[in-house]
Design a protein around this motif. Structure first.
Motif, PDB file in Angstrom:
ATOM      1  N   VAL A 133       0.836  -1.199   0.000  1.00  0.00           N
ATOM      2  CA  VAL A 133       0.000   0.000   0.000  1.00  0.00           C
ATOM      3  C   VAL A 133       0.872   1.251   0.000  1.00  0.00           C
ATOM      4  CG1 VAL A 133      -1.649   1.338   1.378  1.00  0.00           C
ATOM      5  CG2 VAL A 133      -1.987  -1.110   1.071  1.00  0.00           C
ATOM      6  N   ASN A 134       1.952   1.236   0.791  1.00  0.00           N
ATOM      7  CA  ASN A 134       2.825   2.401   0.909  1.00  0.00           C
ATOM      8  C   ASN A 134       3.805   2.554  -0.243  1.00  0.00           C
ATOM      9  OD1 ASN A 134       1.664   3.079   3.367  1.00  0.00           O
ATOM     10  ND2 ASN A 134       3.151   1.902   4.529  1.00  0.00           N
ATOM     11  N   ASN A 135       3.943   1.530  -1.081  1.00  0.00           N
ATOM     12  CA  ASN A 135       4.880   1.555  -2.198  1.00  0.00           C
ATOM     13  C   ASN A 135       4.184   1.085  -3.471  1.00  0.00           C
ATOM     14  OD1 ASN A 135       7.632   2.039  -0.779  1.00  0.00           O
ATOM     15  ND2 ASN A 135       6.621   0.459   0.435  1.00  0.00           N
ATOM     16  N   PRO A 136       3.512   1.992  -4.164  1.00  0.00           N
ATOM     17  CA  PRO A 136       2.755   1.589  -5.360  1.00  0.00           C
ATOM     18  C   PRO A 136       3.603   0.923  -6.439  1.00  0.00           C
ATOM     19  CG  PRO A 136       2.205   3.824  -4.715  1.00  0.00           C
ATOM     20  CD  PRO A 136       3.345   3.400  -3.857  1.00  0.00           C
ATOM     21  N   ASP A 137       4.894   1.261  -6.514  1.00  0.00           N
ATOM     22  CA  ASP A 137       5.732   0.620  -7.529  1.00  0.00           C
ATOM     23  C   ASP A 137       5.935  -0.865  -7.226  1.00  0.00           C
ATOM     24  OD1 ASP A 137       7.121   1.541  -5.318  1.00  0.00           O
ATOM     25  OD2 ASP A 137       8.954   2.001  -6.416  1.00  0.00           O
ATOM     26  N   LEU A 138       5.987  -1.257  -5.946  1.00  0.00           N
ATOM     27  CA  LEU A 138       6.040  -2.683  -5.603  1.00  0.00           C
ATOM     28  C   LEU A 138       4.739  -3.382  -5.976  1.00  0.00           C
ATOM     29  CD1 LEU A 138       7.758  -2.682  -2.094  1.00  0.00           C
ATOM     30  CD2 LEU A 138       8.650  -3.683  -4.179  1.00  0.00           C
ATOM     31  N   TRP A 139       3.620  -2.721  -5.695  1.00  0.00           N
ATOM     32  CA  TRP A 139       2.324  -3.288  -6.056  1.00  0.00           C
ATOM     33  C   TRP A 139       2.200  -3.431  -7.570  1.00  0.00           C
ATOM     34  CZ3 TRP A 139      -1.380  -6.340  -5.384  1.00  0.00           C
ATOM     35  CH2 TRP A 139      -2.537  -6.260  -6.151  1.00  0.00           C
ATOM     36  N   TYR A 140       2.664  -2.440  -8.299  1.00  0.00           N
ATOM     37  CA  TYR A 140       2.587  -2.492  -9.756  1.00  0.00           C
ATOM     38  C   TYR A 140       3.356  -3.705 -10.292  1.00  0.00           C
ATOM     39  CZ  TYR A 140       3.475  -1.363 -14.620  1.00  0.00           C
ATOM     40  OH  TYR A 140       3.588  -1.428 -15.978  1.00  0.00           O
ATOM     41  N   ARG A 141       4.573  -3.934  -9.766  1.00  0.00           N
ATOM     42  CA  ARG A 141       5.381  -5.082 -10.202  1.00  0.00           C
ATOM     43  C   ARG A 141       4.630  -6.386  -9.921  1.00  0.00           C
ATOM     44  NH1 ARG A 141       8.050  -4.086 -13.874  1.00  0.00           N
ATOM     45  NH2 ARG A 141       7.585  -6.261 -14.060  1.00  0.00           N
ATOM     46  N   LEU A 142       4.091  -6.509  -8.701  1.00  0.00           N
ATOM     47  CA  LEU A 142       3.381  -7.735  -8.329  1.00  0.00           C
ATOM     48  C   LEU A 142       2.130  -7.928  -9.173  1.00  0.00           C
ATOM     49  CD1 LEU A 142       2.883 -10.202  -6.551  1.00  0.00           C
ATOM     50  CD2 LEU A 142       1.797  -8.678  -4.891  1.00  0.00           C
ATOM     51  N   ASP A 143       1.344  -6.876  -9.331  1.00  0.00           N
ATOM     52  CA  ASP A 143       0.091  -6.974 -10.078  1.00  0.00           C
ATOM     53  C   ASP A 143       0.345  -7.335 -11.538  1.00  0.00           C
ATOM     54  OD1 ASP A 143      -2.773  -6.703 -10.334  1.00  0.00           O
ATOM     55  OD2 ASP A 143      -2.396  -4.804 -11.368  1.00  0.00           O
ATOM     56  N   SER A 157      -4.907 -20.280  -7.465  1.00  0.00           N
ATOM     57  CA  SER A 157      -5.748 -19.727  -6.405  1.00  0.00           C
ATOM     58  C   SER A 157      -5.178 -18.385  -5.960  1.00  0.00           C
ATOM     59  CB  SER A 157      -5.833 -20.681  -5.204  1.00  0.00           C
ATOM     60  OG  SER A 157      -4.588 -20.766  -4.555  1.00  0.00           O
ATOM     61  N   GLY A 158      -6.081 -17.457  -5.733  1.00  0.00           N
ATOM     62  CA  GLY A 158      -5.640 -16.164  -5.253  1.00  0.00           C
ATOM     63  C   GLY A 158      -6.032 -14.991  -6.112  1.00  0.00           C
ATOM     64  N   THR A 159      -6.706 -15.231  -7.216  1.00  0.00           N
ATOM     65  CA  THR A 159      -7.119 -14.100  -8.050  1.00  0.00           C
ATOM     66  C   THR A 159      -8.113 -13.215  -7.311  1.00  0.00           C
ATOM     67  OG1 THR A 159      -8.764 -15.511  -9.123  1.00  0.00           O
ATOM     68  CG2 THR A 159      -6.665 -15.225 -10.260  1.00  0.00           C
ATOM     69  N   ASP A 160      -8.988 -13.823  -6.508  1.00  0.00           N
ATOM     70  CA  ASP A 160      -9.928 -13.025  -5.705  1.00  0.00           C
ATOM     71  C   ASP A 160      -9.189 -12.215  -4.649  1.00  0.00           C
ATOM     72  OD1 ASP A 160     -12.105 -13.885  -7.118  1.00  0.00           O
ATOM     73  OD2 ASP A 160     -12.621 -15.491  -5.708  1.00  0.00           O
ATOM     74  N   THR A 161      -8.182 -12.822  -4.030  1.00  0.00           N
ATOM     75  CA  THR A 161      -7.376 -12.117  -3.026  1.00  0.00           C
ATOM     76  C   THR A 161      -6.699 -10.908  -3.648  1.00  0.00           C
ATOM     77  OG1 THR A 161      -6.963 -14.199  -1.867  1.00  0.00           O
ATOM     78  CG2 THR A 161      -5.479 -12.364  -1.388  1.00  0.00           C
ATOM     79  N   LEU A 162      -6.128 -11.087  -4.823  1.00  0.00           N
ATOM     80  CA  LEU A 162      -5.467  -9.970  -5.506  1.00  0.00           C
ATOM     81  C   LEU A 162      -6.468  -8.894  -5.913  1.00  0.00           C
ATOM     82  CD1 LEU A 162      -2.878 -11.872  -7.697  1.00  0.00           C
ATOM     83  CD2 LEU A 162      -2.388 -10.337  -5.789  1.00  0.00           C
ATOM     84  N   ARG A 163      -7.649  -9.311  -6.359  1.00  0.00           N
ATOM     85  CA  ARG A 163      -8.670  -8.337  -6.743  1.00  0.00           C
ATOM     86  C   ARG A 163      -9.123  -7.525  -5.534  1.00  0.00           C
ATOM     87  NH1 ARG A 163     -13.811  -8.955  -6.512  1.00  0.00           N
ATOM     88  NH2 ARG A 163     -13.745 -11.229  -6.547  1.00  0.00           N
ATOM     89  N   HIS A 164      -9.358  -8.200  -4.391  1.00  0.00           N
ATOM     90  CA  HIS A 164      -9.758  -7.495  -3.166  1.00  0.00           C
ATOM     91  C   HIS A 164      -8.656  -6.546  -2.704  1.00  0.00           C
ATOM     92  CE1 HIS A 164     -13.523  -9.517  -2.604  1.00  0.00           C
ATOM     93  NE2 HIS A 164     -12.949 -10.719  -2.579  1.00  0.00           N
ATOM     94  N   GLU A 167      -8.628  -3.513  -4.960  1.00  0.00           N
ATOM     95  CA  GLU A 167      -9.721  -2.598  -4.603  1.00  0.00           C
ATOM     96  C   GLU A 167      -9.392  -1.813  -3.335  1.00  0.00           C
ATOM     97  OE1 GLU A 167     -13.052  -5.222  -4.326  1.00  0.00           O
ATOM     98  OE2 GLU A 167     -13.234  -5.420  -6.513  1.00  0.00           O
ATOM     99  N   ARG A 168      -8.799  -2.497  -2.350  1.00  0.00           N
ATOM    100  CA  ARG A 168      -8.394  -1.823  -1.108  1.00  0.00           C
ATOM    101  C   ARG A 168      -7.350  -0.746  -1.398  1.00  0.00           C
ATOM    102  NH1 ARG A 168      -4.673  -4.586   3.508  1.00  0.00           N
ATOM    103  NH2 ARG A 168      -4.073  -2.657   4.529  1.00  0.00           N
ATOM    104  N   LEU A 169      -6.391  -1.073  -2.236  1.00  0.00           N
ATOM    105  CA  LEU A 169      -5.340  -0.120  -2.588  1.00  0.00           C
ATOM    106  C   LEU A 169      -5.918   1.096  -3.299  1.00  0.00           C
ATOM    107  CD1 LEU A 169      -2.221   0.227  -2.593  1.00  0.00           C
ATOM    108  CD2 LEU A 169      -2.282  -0.684  -4.902  1.00  0.00           C
ATOM    109  N   GLU A 170      -6.835   0.870  -4.235  1.00  0.00           N
ATOM    110  CA  GLU A 170      -7.461   1.983  -4.952  1.00  0.00           C
ATOM    111  C   GLU A 170      -8.301   2.843  -4.009  1.00  0.00           C
ATOM    112  OE1 GLU A 170      -9.602   0.152  -8.122  1.00  0.00           O
ATOM    113  OE2 GLU A 170      -7.777  -0.389  -9.210  1.00  0.00           O
ATOM    114  N   ARG A 171      -9.005   2.208  -3.068  1.00  0.00           N
ATOM    115  CA  ARG A 171      -9.811   2.943  -2.098  1.00  0.00           C
ATOM    116  C   ARG A 171      -8.918   3.815  -1.201  1.00  0.00           C
ATOM    117  NH1 ARG A 171     -12.681  -1.016  -0.794  1.00  0.00           N
ATOM    118  NH2 ARG A 171     -11.332  -1.888   0.789  1.00  0.00           N
ATOM    119  N   GLU A 172      -7.823   3.244  -0.706  1.00  0.00           N
ATOM    120  CA  GLU A 172      -6.916   3.999   0.160  1.00  0.00           C
ATOM    121  C   GLU A 172      -6.214   5.117  -0.608  1.00  0.00           C
ATOM    122  OE1 GLU A 172      -4.397   1.703   2.708  1.00  0.00           O
ATOM    123  OE2 GLU A 172      -6.013   0.304   3.174  1.00  0.00           O
ATOM    124  N   THR A 173      -5.904   4.879  -1.864  1.00  0.00           N
ATOM    125  CA  THR A 173      -5.299   5.926  -2.686  1.00  0.00           C
ATOM    126  C   THR A 173      -6.279   7.070  -2.902  1.00  0.00           C
ATOM    127  OG1 THR A 173      -3.931   4.281  -3.805  1.00  0.00           O
ATOM    128  CG2 THR A 173      -4.189   6.412  -4.899  1.00  0.00           C
TER     129      THR A 173
END
Length: 185
Positions: A133-143, A157-164, A167-173
């Motif tokens: 959450v605090n480092n969007p460039d790390l999230w971008y690499r992972l996503d 397994s885990g596509t729902d986890t990544l989607r949630h 969404e959390r990251l976009e909401r906090e941003t």
């Protein structure tokens, strides 16, 4: 000698430029906080013993050991990611996962929530979601790499986890943008 193109051995195709590596930009601050907490704890223990007149060399060694253990517990792992990989390096161990070969992504709930990434070659990394959450460039690499894994059928397994989490990251941003702009009343 002439111009020579960089070529991957045995393939004959030009090598890709190495991607930019993303780091946790708050790691140094968190490390300094853990050092300060441990030092304050040690100073408090020394002050109490000195004030009561019970300070001895063996008690000092015990307090120093306790402060060191507190530092080991509080010391944050250093997270970095590049194209196709993510690594987490703590004081006593280093773990790396191939994000372009992810098999599963899940969250562990406990005292602190963790995001657990597993790859097809047996790698496993546990990351505090706040780091992403605090480092969007790390999230971008992972996503980006998780999308490649899902497209290739590797991510089972885990596509729902990544989607949630996305969404959390976009909401906090969005909340941060509103807070900065003064629209959060």
């Amino acid at each position: 000698m002439g111009d020579r193109k960089d070529v991957r051995p045995g393939v004959g195709a030009p090598a890709a430029e190495p991607g930019r590596v993303a780091y946790d930009h708050h790691w140094a601050r968190d490390l300094h906080s853990s050092i300060r907490c441990s030092a304050a704890f040690l100073a408090l223990l020394f002050a109490i013993d000195w004030g009561t007149g019970d300070l001895t060399w063996w008690r000092s060694a015990l307090w120093l050991t306790l402060a060191l253990l507190l530092f080991l517990v509080l010391c944050p792992p250093r997270v970095c990611a590049g194209e196709g990989w993510m690594a987490s390096r703590a004081l006593l161990r280093s773990r790396r996962v191939r994000t372009d070969l992810l098999v599963s992504v899940r969250t562990l709930d406990g005292v602190a929530q963790l995001l657990v990434l597993r790859d097809a070659v047996g790698g496993r990394v546990e990351i505090d979601p706040r780091v992403l959450v605090n480092n969007p460039d790390l999230w971008y690499r992972l996503d980006e790499d998780a999308r490649k894994s899902a497209a290739s059928g590797c991510l089972r397994s885990g596509t729902d986890t990544l989607r949630h989490f996305s969404e959390r990251l976009e909401r906090e941003t969005a909340l941060t943008v509103f807070r900065i702009s003064g629209l959060d009343s």
